[in-house]
Design a protein around this motif. Structure first.
Motif, PDB file in Angstrom:
ATOM      1  N   VAL A   1      67.142  35.671  42.329  1.00 43.63           N
ATOM      2  CA  VAL A   1      65.724  35.649  41.826  1.00 43.63           C
ATOM      3  C   VAL A   1      64.790  36.375  42.839  1.00 43.63           C
ATOM      4  O   VAL A   1      64.917  36.022  44.154  1.00 43.63           O
ATOM      5  N   ALA A   2      64.242  37.444  42.551  1.00 42.98           N
ATOM      6  CA  ALA A   2      63.521  38.048  43.493  1.00 42.98           C
ATOM      7  C   ALA A   2      62.190  39.024  42.924  1.00 42.98           C
ATOM      8  O   ALA A   2      62.134  39.091  41.802  1.00 42.98           O
ATOM      9  N   GLU A   3      60.964  39.009  43.539  1.00 36.90           N
ATOM     10  CA  GLU A   3      60.120  39.884  43.161  1.00 36.90           C
ATOM     11  C   GLU A   3      60.324  41.150  43.376  1.00 36.90           C
ATOM     12  O   GLU A   3      60.855  41.615  44.511  1.00 36.90           O
ATOM     13  N   ILE A   4      60.212  42.069  42.518  1.00 38.98           N
ATOM     14  CA  ILE A   4      60.466  43.523  42.645  1.00 38.98           C
ATOM     15  C   ILE A   4      58.993  44.160  42.782  1.00 38.98           C
ATOM     16  O   ILE A   4      58.639  44.148  41.578  1.00 38.98           O
ATOM     17  N   ASP A   5      58.657  44.808  43.413  1.00 40.11           N
ATOM     18  CA  ASP A   5      57.199  45.276  43.675  1.00 40.11           C
ATOM     19  C   ASP A   5      56.816  46.465  43.120  1.00 40.11           C
ATOM     20  O   ASP A   5      57.593  47.283  43.143  1.00 40.11           O
ATOM     21  N   GLU A   6      55.761  46.351  42.244  1.00 32.39           N
ATOM     22  CA  GLU A   6      55.310  47.482  41.324  1.00 32.39           C
ATOM     23  C   GLU A   6      54.242  48.277  42.271  1.00 32.39           C
ATOM     24  O   GLU A   6      53.707  49.410  41.941  1.00 32.39           O
ATOM     25  N   SER A   7      53.576  47.877  43.191  1.00 28.55           N
ATOM     26  CA  SER A   7      52.586  48.007  43.914  1.00 28.55           C
ATOM     27  C   SER A   7      52.728  49.618  44.472  1.00 28.55           C
ATOM     28  O   SER A   7      51.713  50.371  44.762  1.00 28.55           O
TER      29      SER A   7
ATOM     30  N   ILE B   1      45.676  51.499  42.336  1.00 33.13           N
ATOM     31  CA  ILE B   1      45.290  52.748  41.614  1.00 33.13           C
ATOM     32  C   ILE B   1      45.778  54.013  42.741  1.00 33.13           C
ATOM     33  O   ILE B   1      46.063  55.154  42.213  1.00 33.13           O
ATOM     34  N   GLU B   2      45.625  53.697  44.020  1.00 31.06           N
ATOM     35  CA  GLU B   2      46.020  54.740  45.108  1.00 31.06           C
ATOM     36  C   GLU B   2      47.352  55.454  44.820  1.00 31.06           C
ATOM     37  O   GLU B   2      47.520  56.272  45.342  1.00 31.06           O
ATOM     38  N   PHE B   3      48.252  54.441  44.332  1.00 27.20           N
ATOM     39  CA  PHE B   3      49.656  54.917  43.925  1.00 27.20           C
ATOM     40  C   PHE B   3      49.800  55.427  42.859  1.00 27.20           C
ATOM     41  O   PHE B   3      50.473  56.557  42.416  1.00 27.20           O
ATOM     42  N   TRP B   4      49.410  54.736  41.670  1.00 27.76           N
ATOM     43  CA  TRP B   4      49.584  54.985  40.179  1.00 27.76           C
ATOM     44  C   TRP B   4      48.910  56.138  39.601  1.00 27.76           C
ATOM     45  O   TRP B   4      49.213  56.668  38.801  1.00 27.76           O
ATOM     46  N   ILE B   5      47.750  56.180  40.148  1.00 24.54           N
ATOM     47  CA  ILE B   5      46.642  57.184  39.489  1.00 24.54           C
ATOM     48  C   ILE B   5      46.006  56.679  37.976  1.00 24.54           C
ATOM     49  O   ILE B   5      45.205  56.685  37.934  1.00 24.54           O
TER      50      ILE B   5
ATOM     51  N   ARG C   1      51.117  56.353  33.926  1.00 31.44           N
ATOM     52  CA  ARG C   1      52.647  56.423  34.825  1.00 31.44           C
ATOM     53  C   ARG C   1      53.069  55.374  35.175  1.00 31.44           C
ATOM     54  O   ARG C   1      54.246  54.962  35.166  1.00 31.44           O
ATOM     55  N   LEU C   2      52.178  54.301  35.047  1.00 30.27           N
ATOM     56  CA  LEU C   2      52.788  52.878  35.674  1.00 30.27           C
ATOM     57  C   LEU C   2      53.575  52.191  34.134  1.00 30.27           C
ATOM     58  O   LEU C   2      54.863  51.829  34.642  1.00 30.27           O
TER      59      LEU C   2
ATOM     60  N   GLU D   1      55.041  54.101  31.994  1.00 31.23           N
ATOM     61  CA  GLU D   1      56.556  54.881  31.732  1.00 31.23           C
ATOM     62  C   GLU D   1      57.383  54.413  32.909  1.00 31.23           C
ATOM     63  O   GLU D   1      58.696  54.382  32.611  1.00 31.23           O
ATOM     64  N   SER D   2      56.829  53.680  34.172  1.00 29.07           N
ATOM     65  CA  SER D   2      57.849  53.313  35.049  1.00 29.07           C
ATOM     66  C   SER D   2      58.617  51.996  34.727  1.00 29.07           C
ATOM     67  O   SER D   2      59.517  51.772  35.206  1.00 29.07           O
ATOM     68  N   TYR D   3      57.452  51.069  34.063  1.00 30.65           N
ATOM     69  CA  TYR D   3      57.956  49.945  33.473  1.00 30.65           C
ATOM     70  C   TYR D   3      59.056  50.240  32.579  1.00 30.65           C
ATOM     71  O   TYR D   3      60.203  49.385  32.552  1.00 30.65           O
ATOM     72  N   HIS D   4      58.941  51.081  31.891  1.00 31.51           N
ATOM     73  CA  HIS D   4      59.647  51.377  30.856  1.00 31.51           C
ATOM     74  C   HIS D   4      61.175  51.872  31.109  1.00 31.51           C
ATOM     75  O   HIS D   4      62.217  51.450  30.874  1.00 31.51           O
ATOM     76  N   ALA D   5      61.095  52.708  32.377  1.00 34.84           N
ATOM     77  CA  ALA D   5      62.368  53.114  33.030  1.00 34.84           C
ATOM     78  C   ALA D   5      63.058  52.125  33.752  1.00 34.84           C
ATOM     79  O   ALA D   5      64.403  51.975  33.599  1.00 34.84           O
ATOM     80  N   LEU D   6      62.225  51.084  34.387  1.00 33.48           N
ATOM     81  CA  LEU D   6      62.868  50.113  34.797  1.00 33.48           C
ATOM     82  C   LEU D   6      63.599  49.160  33.722  1.00 33.48           C
ATOM     83  O   LEU D   6      64.508  48.614  33.879  1.00 33.48           O
ATOM     84  N   ALA D   7      62.881  49.179  32.561  1.00 31.55           N
ATOM     85  CA  ALA D   7      63.555  48.183  31.577  1.00 31.55           C
ATOM     86  C   ALA D   7      64.787  48.802  30.954  1.00 31.55           C
ATOM     87  O   ALA D   7      65.789  48.080  30.703  1.00 31.55           O
ATOM     88  N   ARG D   8      64.773  50.312  30.926  1.00 30.58           N
ATOM     89  CA  ARG D   8      65.891  50.946  30.470  1.00 30.58           C
ATOM     90  C   ARG D   8      67.183  50.673  31.429  1.00 30.58           C
ATOM     91  O   ARG D   8      68.397  50.669  31.005  1.00 30.58           O
ATOM     92  N   ARG D   9      66.884  50.236  32.603  1.00 29.16           N
ATOM     93  CA  ARG D   9      67.954  50.192  33.850  1.00 29.16           C
ATOM     94  C   ARG D   9      68.506  48.610  33.651  1.00 29.16           C
ATOM     95  O   ARG D   9      69.338  48.215  34.257  1.00 29.16           O
ATOM     96  N   THR D  10      67.670  47.914  33.028  1.00 33.90           N
ATOM     97  CA  THR D  10      67.957  46.527  32.917  1.00 33.90           C
ATOM     98  C   THR D  10      69.111  46.151  31.863  1.00 33.90           C
ATOM     99  O   THR D  10      69.061  46.541  30.640  1.00 33.90           O
ATOM    100  N   GLN D  11      70.199  45.379  32.356  1.00 28.85           N
ATOM    101  CA  GLN D  11      71.313  45.448  31.391  1.00 28.85           C
ATOM    102  C   GLN D  11      71.130  43.999  30.515  1.00 28.85           C
ATOM    103  O   GLN D  11      71.720  44.247  29.397  1.00 28.85           O
ATOM    104  N   GLY D  12      70.254  43.224  30.975  1.00 29.33           N
ATOM    105  CA  GLY D  12      70.270  41.944  30.066  1.00 29.33           C
ATOM    106  C   GLY D  12      68.825  41.730  29.392  1.00 29.33           C
ATOM    107  O   GLY D  12      68.493  42.714  28.588  1.00 29.33           O
TER     108      GLY D  12
END
Length: 440
Positions: free
Chosen positions: A159-165, A187-191, A195-196, A198-209
């Motif tokens: 179990v781990a936090e995975i950082d979106e910041s 905001i200084e990172f994501w603009i 973009r944020l 789409e990154s969540y979507h990409a992370l979801a696509r990599r999620t196996q379960g």
């Protein structure tokens, strides 16, 4: 090629006193590694690691790396750090902390928790629910239920936090994923929010379960996934939560799963508990015991009572975190005073209108010196606008304790992700209250 199973005999962590880095240090110590580290100042977190056998230096110097073959840094590590430079040019394996997390969780089922709000409490709740399975965990806060906020367990789950910041969750590939919020914060990172998302979507696509997503009321899920489930107060969510006094009821697509007791207060904590209970049902195929969360003791810096007085602190630093924290505190202490320490000038400037809307609804607000990142200009204009439009008063940190003593004996909640807890401790040291209020 680096061997993730046998390559961690000696590991050096730059900024080892940070909450995420120290959790990794505890995990590595459990695993039998020789852990060294450095930080700019000592702390209770560092003291506990030293007692466990870590060798930690105060200040940064290339010699601190010693015989470490692996050197770990975080996004907070400055690019001109002399230890990082020495590692880069000295043949060490240099890893971002998210890369280390991916390596050490490689042989486990990584349960990743992300989103702008509630990551730490949700992660702690999941680890607590599965405590009898002895999961490994990397937590972003200290929880009294556990001896440390990092642990190398014998069970199948990690179990781990995975950082979106900072977008570093892109380095991970979870087995199961919880997204607690789609709000944009850093905001200084994501603009922008696109973009944020789409990154969540990409992370979801990599999620196996399973992918478990919090569904805001009136919103729809912005992406699809074969194992996507939503949860929240929204009646169209898959898992719908209803809050009761010290309890919550959870239904899945119209079928009631049960009523679960919780010692946590506030709508935001009910949401966090619902995430943990929903994921438990998906992964385990059954509902948790109704009293499974009853012994959960919360997380430090989340509505934490300080010392022996009527002083509390909370990590809330985003408008959507401040609103429920303030409402929860006011329910119990209607005469409360709130001290708000803005965290980062960039957040205050971009979300100024949101801060104004929220703080206008909160009585007796004291705004204090912002916690700034290196290179940030002091946000004088934003602070003046915030105080003018909300009726808040601005008091610098060095004058804060005296000011609070002068205005009277009120419960005080310090809000912020920077020095807010230290400010609460400093104020607590100046007062003596015999009859303290309690959240219990």
């Amino acid at each position: 090629m680096f061997d993730h199973r046998n390559g961690f005999e000696v590991v050096h962590l730059i900024g080892i006193g940070g909450i995420g880095m120290s959790a990794l240090a505890h995990f590595l110590l459990d695993r039998g590694a020789h852990v060294t580290g450095s930080d700019i100042k000592g702390s209770g977190i560092i003291d506990r690691l030293i007692r466990r056998g870590a060798k930690i230096s105060i200040g940064h110097d290339p010699s601190h790396i010693g015989r470490a073959k692996v050197v770990v840094y975080s996004t907070a590590t400055l690019s001109d750090n002399v230890e990082m430079y020495a590692a880069l040019h000295g043949g060490c394996v240099l890893l971002h902390r998210s890369e280390l997390l991916e390596l050490i969780s490689h042989d486990s089922m990584l349960v990743g928790i992300t989103g702008a709000h509630g990551k730490t409490t949700t992660s702690c709740l999941i680890a607590h629910l599965w405590a009898n399975l002895d999961p490994s965990y990397i937590l972003g806060g200290e929880c009294p239920n556990f001896p440390a906020h990092g642990h190398c367990g014998t069970g199948p789950f990690f179990v781990a936090e995975i950082d979106e910041s900072d977008g570093s969750f892109a380095n991970t590939g979870p087995s199961h994923l919880v997204i607690n919020s789609l709000d944009i914060d850093h905001i200084e990172f994501w603009i922008n929010k696109e973009r944020l998302i789409e990154s969540y979507h990409a992370l979801a696509r990599r999620t196996q379960g399973f992918v478990l997503l919090y569904l805001e009321e009136g919103e729809k899920a912005p992406f699809s996934h074969s194992n996507l489930f939503t949860y929240g107060f929204h009646p169209e969510a898959d898992f719908v939560v209803q809050s009761r006094a010290h309890a919550l009821t959870l239904t899945l697509r119209g079928k009631e799963l049960g009523t679960f007791h919780t010692p946590l207060f506030g709508r935001h904590n009910i949401q966090n508990a619902a995430a943990a209970l929903s994921l438990h049902f998906l992964v385990m195929g059954r509902a948790a015991d109704p009293d499974a969360l009853s012994s959960f003791r919360g997380v430090l810096r989340r509505m934490e009572q300080i010392g022996s007085s009527h002083v509390f602190t909370d990590y809330a630093h985003h408008p959507k975190e401040i609103a429920p924290a303030a409402a929860t505190f006011l329910d119990r202490f209607p005469d409360a005073v709130f001290v708000f320490e803005p965290h980062r000038a960039s957040r205050l400037n971009v979300l100024l209108d949101d801060f104004i809307v929220i703080l206008k609804k909160v009585p007796r607000v004291v705004v204090t010196t912002p916690y700034l990142m290196r290179g940030e200009a002091f946000p004088r204009a934003a602070l003046e606008t915030l105080c003018q439009k909300t009726g808040a008063v601005y008091i610098p940190k060095e004058e804060l304790a005296d000011y609070l003593r002068r205005i009277g004996d009120f419960p005080v909640l310090f809000l912020g992700a920077g020095d807010a807890k230290n400010l609460a401790y400093e104020y607590d040291q100046t007062i003596r209250v015999d009859d303290r209020p309690s959240l219990s």
